[in-house]
Design an enzyme around this catalytic site. Structure first.
Site, PDB file in Angstrom:
ATOM      1  N   LYS A   6       2.810  -5.009 -70.325  1.00  0.00           N
ATOM      2  CA  LYS A   6       3.417  -5.753 -70.683  1.00  0.00           C
ATOM      3  C   LYS A   6       2.922  -5.195 -72.547  1.00  0.00           C
ATOM      4  O   LYS A   6       4.476  -4.718 -73.365  1.00  0.00           O
ATOM      5  CB  LYS A   6       3.026  -7.490 -71.410  1.00  0.00           C
ATOM      6  CG  LYS A   6       4.831  -7.594 -72.269  1.00  0.00           C
ATOM      7  CD  LYS A   6       4.791  -9.170 -71.425  1.00  0.00           C
ATOM      8  CE  LYS A   6       3.316  -9.645 -71.652  1.00  0.00           C
ATOM      9  NZ  LYS A   6       2.615 -10.453 -72.384  1.00  0.00           N
TER      10      LYS A   6
ATOM     11  N   ARG B 124       7.074 -17.461 -73.906  1.00  0.00           N
ATOM     12  CA  ARG B 124       5.903 -17.391 -72.629  1.00  0.00           C
ATOM     13  C   ARG B 124       7.225 -19.028 -71.682  1.00  0.00           C
ATOM     14  O   ARG B 124       6.297 -19.282 -70.603  1.00  0.00           O
ATOM     15  CB  ARG B 124       5.169 -18.345 -73.309  1.00  0.00           C
ATOM     16  CG  ARG B 124       4.068 -17.358 -72.210  1.00  0.00           C
ATOM     17  CD  ARG B 124       3.377 -16.200 -72.525  1.00  0.00           C
ATOM     18  NE  ARG B 124       1.809 -15.598 -72.367  1.00  0.00           N
ATOM     19  CZ  ARG B 124       1.350 -14.661 -72.789  1.00  0.00           C
ATOM     20  NH1 ARG B 124       2.423 -13.749 -73.254  1.00  0.00           N
ATOM     21  NH2 ARG B 124       0.697 -14.295 -71.830  1.00  0.00           N
TER      22      ARG B 124
ATOM     23  N   ARG C   3     -10.086  -3.404 -66.995  1.00  0.00           N
ATOM     24  CA  ARG C   3      -9.580  -3.027 -68.612  1.00  0.00           C
ATOM     25  C   ARG C   3     -10.968  -3.411 -69.877  1.00  0.00           C
ATOM     26  O   ARG C   3     -11.579  -3.958 -69.916  1.00  0.00           O
ATOM     27  CB  ARG C   3      -8.150  -4.226 -68.734  1.00  0.00           C
ATOM     28  CG  ARG C   3      -7.830  -3.931 -70.686  1.00  0.00           C
ATOM     29  CD  ARG C   3      -6.240  -4.674 -70.539  1.00  0.00           C
ATOM     30  NE  ARG C   3      -5.996  -5.964 -70.216  1.00  0.00           N
ATOM     31  CZ  ARG C   3      -5.432  -7.081 -70.498  1.00  0.00           C
ATOM     32  NH1 ARG C   3      -4.449  -6.140 -70.610  1.00  0.00           N
ATOM     33  NH2 ARG C   3      -4.923  -8.030 -70.629  1.00  0.00           N
TER      34      ARG C   3
ATOM     35  N   ARG D 265     -12.204  -7.524 -73.360  1.00  0.00           N
ATOM     36  CA  ARG D 265     -11.328  -8.905 -74.088  1.00  0.00           C
ATOM     37  C   ARG D 265     -11.681 -10.152 -73.245  1.00  0.00           C
ATOM     38  O   ARG D 265     -12.064 -10.293 -72.183  1.00  0.00           O
ATOM     39  CB  ARG D 265     -10.194  -8.873 -73.445  1.00  0.00           C
ATOM     40  CG  ARG D 265      -9.225  -9.058 -74.769  1.00  0.00           C
ATOM     41  CD  ARG D 265      -7.789  -8.850 -74.639  1.00  0.00           C
ATOM     42  NE  ARG D 265      -6.918  -9.585 -73.777  1.00  0.00           N
ATOM     43  CZ  ARG D 265      -5.627  -9.074 -73.581  1.00  0.00           C
ATOM     44  NH1 ARG D 265      -5.295  -8.321 -73.704  1.00  0.00           N
ATOM     45  NH2 ARG D 265      -4.933 -10.837 -72.942  1.00  0.00           N
TER      46      ARG D 265
ATOM     47  N   ARG E  75      -4.373 -17.690 -65.545  1.00  0.00           N
ATOM     48  CA  ARG E  75      -3.283 -16.662 -65.801  1.00  0.00           C
ATOM     49  C   ARG E  75      -1.910 -16.971 -65.667  1.00  0.00           C
ATOM     50  O   ARG E  75      -1.027 -17.444 -65.707  1.00  0.00           O
ATOM     51  CB  ARG E  75      -3.772 -15.743 -67.136  1.00  0.00           C
ATOM     52  CG  ARG E  75      -4.616 -16.202 -68.185  1.00  0.00           C
ATOM     53  CD  ARG E  75      -5.537 -14.920 -68.456  1.00  0.00           C
ATOM     54  NE  ARG E  75      -4.906 -13.670 -69.304  1.00  0.00           N
ATOM     55  CZ  ARG E  75      -5.118 -12.373 -69.502  1.00  0.00           C
ATOM     56  NH1 ARG E  75      -6.261 -12.113 -69.399  1.00  0.00           N
ATOM     57  NH2 ARG E  75      -4.737 -11.492 -69.716  1.00  0.00           N
TER      58      ARG E  75
END
Ligand code: ADP
Length: 212
Positions: free
Chosen positions: A13, A83, A122, A157, A168
């Site tokens: 995103k 959201r 990531r 992160r 999540r």
């Protein structure tokens, strides 16, 4: 032109929001980045733990961060907002007040297992914010753990781990996924397969949005 991006965790995103904002000259409003900035500035709302665990931050805080931008800016891409249904309704109210409208809601669809692999690999550059993935060929840095552009050491992160991913994803399913039908019924929803590489995804977005 105003665009909303909706996606499960790790669909890309943020990357697509950046591509879109550059090509179409739109301001990018990313609630994830705005929240990370407020944490870096002393965390006045005490949201660090919530974010680390992958829980949503309260609608009041989110609206206080984006309200002015939604009113002042013209032509934007929303990355991470709304959201949940309540935020979508609040957005509708603000837009009604200032006579703005949503032109496209782009839903980047991605299977859970692929998202998980992407999240765990990531890495990002703390300086230029460029995002890499050590498990995805085209996103791998040339030297592991170093930014190709500014040579900084890459960081993981805080919310990129398996446990947080599960949470999540669950929250995405419960709270964010209902937005798909909400916007489909308004006739502004467009789905794009996010399992492709980021340039292929963007090509499809360009086909949808048209040439500038
Ligand atoms: P990703 O794109 O990887 O899902 P984001 O950077 O968009 O991550 O968001 C990171 C975290 O910030 C979320 O897990 C959530 O805690 C918080 N957050 C971001 N946007 C919102 C929002 N609109 N409402 C509530 N919480 C949000």
């Amino acid at each position: 032109m105003n665009i909303i991006l909706i996606a499960p965790p790790a669909a890309g995103k943020g990357t697509q929001a950046e591509f879109i904002s550059k090509k179409y000259n739109l301001s990018c409003i990313s609630t994830g980045s705005l929240l990370r900035e407020t944490i870096a500035n002393g965390d006045p709302f005490q949201i660090q733990k919530k974010m680390r665990d992958g829980n949503l931050i309260s609608d009041d805080i989110i609206i206080s961060l984006v309200r002015e931008k939604l009113i002042d800016l013209n032509r934007f891409v929303l990355d991470g907002f709304p959201r949940n249904i309540n935020q979508a309704r609040l957005l509708d109210e603000i837009f009604k007040e200032v006579n703005k409208k949503i032109d496209f809601v782009i839903y980047l669809s991605l299977e859970k297992s692929l998202g998980e692999q992407r999240i765990i690999g990531r890495r990002s550059c703390p300086k230029c914010k460029k995002v890499y993935n050590i498990y995805v060929n085209e996103l791998r840095p040339s030297n592991e753990n170093t930014c190709d552009d500014c040579k900084e050491s890459l960081i993981v992160r805080e919310d990129d781990n398996k446990e947080t991913f599960e949470n999540r994803y669950k929250i995405y399913k419960e709270q964010t996924e209902p937005l798909i039908d909400y916007y489909r019924s308004k006739g502004v929803l467009f789905e794009i397969d996010a399992s492709q590489d980021k340039f292929e995804i963007f090509r499809e977005i360009e086909d949808l949005l048209g040439e500038v």
